[in-house]
Design a protein around this motif. Structure first.
Motif, mmCIF file in Angstrom:
data_model
loop_
_atom_site.group_PDB
_atom_site.id
_atom_site.type_symbol
_atom_site.label_atom_id
_atom_site.label_comp_id
_atom_site.label_asym_id
_atom_site.label_seq_id
_atom_site.Cartn_x
_atom_site.Cartn_y
_atom_site.Cartn_z
ATOM 1 N N GLU A 124 0.863 -1.174 0.000
ATOM 2 C CA GLU A 124 0.000 0.000 0.000
ATOM 3 C C GLU A 124 0.901 1.225 0.000
ATOM 4 O O GLU A 124 1.863 1.289 0.764
ATOM 5 N N LEU A 125 0.580 2.174 -0.856
ATOM 6 C CA LEU A 125 1.352 3.404 -0.962
ATOM 7 C C LEU A 125 0.401 4.584 -0.832
ATOM 8 O O LEU A 125 -0.590 4.666 -1.553
ATOM 9 N N THR A 126 0.697 5.469 0.097
ATOM 10 C CA THR A 126 -0.065 6.698 0.258
ATOM 11 C C THR A 126 0.873 7.865 0.010
ATOM 12 O O THR A 126 1.939 7.946 0.616
ATOM 13 N N LEU A 127 0.467 8.735 -0.900
ATOM 14 C CA LEU A 127 1.247 9.920 -1.236
ATOM 15 C C LEU A 127 0.498 11.151 -0.750
ATOM 16 O O LEU A 127 -0.724 11.212 -0.847
ATOM 17 N N VAL A 128 1.232 12.131 -0.248
ATOM 18 C CA VAL A 128 0.632 13.395 0.176
ATOM 19 C C VAL A 128 1.339 14.518 -0.576
ATOM 20 O O VAL A 128 2.550 14.682 -0.457
ATOM 21 N N LEU A 129 0.556 15.256 -1.356
ATOM 22 C CA LEU A 129 1.043 16.433 -2.056
ATOM 23 C C LEU A 129 0.528 17.659 -1.327
ATOM 24 O O LEU A 129 -0.392 17.554 -0.518
ATOM 25 N N ASP A 130 1.085 18.803 -1.634
ATOM 26 C CA ASP A 130 0.573 20.053 -1.074
ATOM 27 C C ASP A 130 -0.901 20.179 -1.446
ATOM 28 O O ASP A 130 -1.298 19.886 -2.565
ATOM 29 N N GLY A 131 -1.714 20.605 -0.510
ATOM 30 C CA GLY A 131 -3.150 20.725 -0.736
ATOM 31 C C GLY A 131 -3.512 21.706 -1.840
ATOM 32 O O GLY A 131 -4.591 21.636 -2.412
ATOM 33 N N LYS A 132 -2.601 22.612 -2.160
ATOM 34 C CA LYS A 132 -2.838 23.585 -3.222
ATOM 35 C C LYS A 132 -2.361 23.085 -4.575
ATOM 36 O O LYS A 132 -2.403 23.818 -5.553
ATOM 37 N N ALA A 133 -1.887 21.841 -4.629
ATOM 38 C CA ALA A 133 -1.401 21.268 -5.893
ATOM 39 C C ALA A 133 -2.558 21.161 -6.877
ATOM 40 O O ALA A 133 -3.648 20.720 -6.523
ATOM 41 N N GLY A 134 -2.296 21.551 -8.091
ATOM 42 C CA GLY A 134 -3.326 21.504 -9.116
ATOM 43 C C GLY A 134 -3.421 20.140 -9.762
ATOM 44 O O GLY A 134 -2.678 19.206 -9.439
ATOM 45 N N ALA A 135 -4.343 20.022 -10.705
ATOM 46 C CA ALA A 135 -4.557 18.765 -11.418
ATOM 47 C C ALA A 135 -3.327 18.369 -12.219
ATOM 48 O O ALA A 135 -3.009 17.178 -12.344
ATOM 49 N N ALA A 136 -2.606 19.346 -12.745
ATOM 50 C CA ALA A 136 -1.413 19.049 -13.545
ATOM 51 C C ALA A 136 -0.327 18.398 -12.694
ATOM 52 O O ALA A 136 0.314 17.434 -13.124
ATOM 53 N N LYS A 137 -0.123 18.913 -11.484
ATOM 54 C CA LYS A 137 0.900 18.341 -10.597
ATOM 55 C C LYS A 137 0.501 16.931 -10.165
ATOM 56 O O LYS A 137 1.330 16.032 -10.104
ATOM 57 N N LYS A 138 -0.793 16.756 -9.872
ATOM 58 C CA LYS A 138 -1.282 15.428 -9.477
ATOM 59 C C LYS A 138 -1.067 14.431 -10.614
ATOM 60 O O LYS A 138 -0.575 13.323 -10.393
ATOM 61 N N LYS A 139 -1.394 14.834 -11.827
ATOM 62 C CA LYS A 139 -1.217 13.967 -12.991
ATOM 63 C C LYS A 139 0.255 13.625 -13.197
ATOM 64 O O LYS A 139 0.602 12.483 -13.489
ATOM 65 N N LYS A 140 1.132 14.608 -13.003
ATOM 66 C CA LYS A 140 2.577 14.394 -13.161
ATOM 67 C C LYS A 140 3.089 13.359 -12.163
ATOM 68 O O LYS A 140 3.865 12.468 -12.511
ATOM 69 N N VAL A 141 2.645 13.469 -10.914
ATOM 70 C CA VAL A 141 3.085 12.535 -9.870
ATOM 71 C C VAL A 141 2.616 11.118 -10.191
ATOM 72 O O VAL A 141 3.376 10.150 -10.062
ATOM 73 N N ILE A 142 1.378 10.979 -10.640
ATOM 74 C CA ILE A 142 0.836 9.655 -10.980
ATOM 75 C C ILE A 142 1.586 9.063 -12.169
ATOM 76 O O ILE A 142 1.943 7.878 -12.159
ATOM 77 N N GLU A 143 1.855 9.868 -13.193
ATOM 78 C CA GLU A 143 2.589 9.381 -14.359
ATOM 79 C C GLU A 143 4.007 8.962 -13.987
ATOM 80 O O GLU A 143 4.506 7.945 -14.468
ATOM 81 N N THR A 144 4.653 9.733 -13.125
ATOM 82 C CA THR A 144 5.999 9.385 -12.667
ATOM 83 C C THR A 144 5.989 8.064 -11.914
ATOM 84 O O THR A 144 6.865 7.216 -12.110
ATOM 85 N N LEU A 145 4.990 7.870 -11.060
ATOM 86 C CA LEU A 145 4.865 6.612 -10.322
ATOM 87 C C LEU A 145 4.655 5.443 -11.278
ATOM 88 O O LEU A 145 5.291 4.399 -11.135
ATOM 89 N N GLU A 146 3.785 5.617 -12.265
ATOM 90 C CA GLU A 146 3.532 4.549 -13.237
ATOM 91 C C GLU A 146 4.787 4.197 -14.027
ATOM 92 O O GLU A 146 5.077 3.018 -14.248
ATOM 93 N N LYS A 147 5.561 5.203 -14.447
ATOM 94 C CA LYS A 147 6.804 4.956 -15.186
ATOM 95 C C LYS A 147 7.813 4.221 -14.315
ATOM 96 O O LYS A 147 8.478 3.289 -14.766
ATOM 97 N N THR A 148 7.924 4.648 -13.063
ATOM 98 C CA THR A 148 8.861 4.009 -12.133
ATOM 99 C C THR A 148 8.481 2.554 -11.903
ATOM 100 O O THR A 148 9.340 1.668 -11.916
ATOM 101 N N LEU A 149 7.197 2.290 -11.705
ATOM 102 C CA LEU A 149 6.746 0.917 -11.486
ATOM 103 C C LEU A 149 6.962 0.062 -12.729
ATOM 104 O O LEU A 149 7.271 -1.122 -12.626
ATOM 105 N N LYS A 150 6.812 0.656 -13.895
ATOM 106 C CA LYS A 150 7.043 -0.089 -15.137
ATOM 107 C C LYS A 150 8.503 -0.539 -15.226
ATOM 108 O O LYS A 150 8.787 -1.663 -15.629
ATOM 109 N N ILE A 151 9.415 0.332 -14.808
ATOM 110 C CA ILE A 151 10.842 -0.021 -14.793
ATOM 111 C C ILE A 151 11.096 -1.196 -13.859
ATOM 112 O O ILE A 151 11.852 -2.111 -14.171
#
Length: 94
Positions: A5-32
């Motif tokens: 289980e992985l829980t990530l906490v971003l700044d509450g003011k993070a926009g949709a673009a930052k959230k999408k970037k973090v998710i994409e980075t996680l997916e790329k890392t897991l693919k590796i």
């Protein structure tokens, strides 16, 4: 492959673009590391128990992962260096 289980906490003011970037980075890392996200949830913005830096709220993202145990340390190191995260928690699921 073990389940985690992985829980990530971003700044509450993070926009949709930052959230999408973090998710994409996680997916790329897991693919590796040949890992898989089996479930993901957006828990939304919540008040933090205490201020972290200048943040009083956090955007919480929850993931259930399947990952080889040998890749956990590398994933942990990658998460630790991600500047978009203010906190994270990676635990093995029973």
């Amino acid at each position: 492959m073990n389940k985690y289980e992985l829980t990530l906490v971003l700044d509450g003011k993070a926009g949709a673009a930052k959230k999408k970037k973090v998710i994409e980075t996680l997916e790329k890392t897991l693919k590796i590391f040949k890992g898989v996200i089996s479930e993901s949830k957006d828990w939304g913005v919540k008040d933090l128990a205490y201020k972290i830096g200048k943040s009083e709220t956090g955007l919480y993202l929850y993931f259930e992962l399947e990952l080889d145990p040998s890749a956990v340390k590398a994933l942990n190191d990658k998460l630790r260096t991600d500047s978009d995260l203010i906190r994270y928690l990676l635990i093995k699921k029973d």
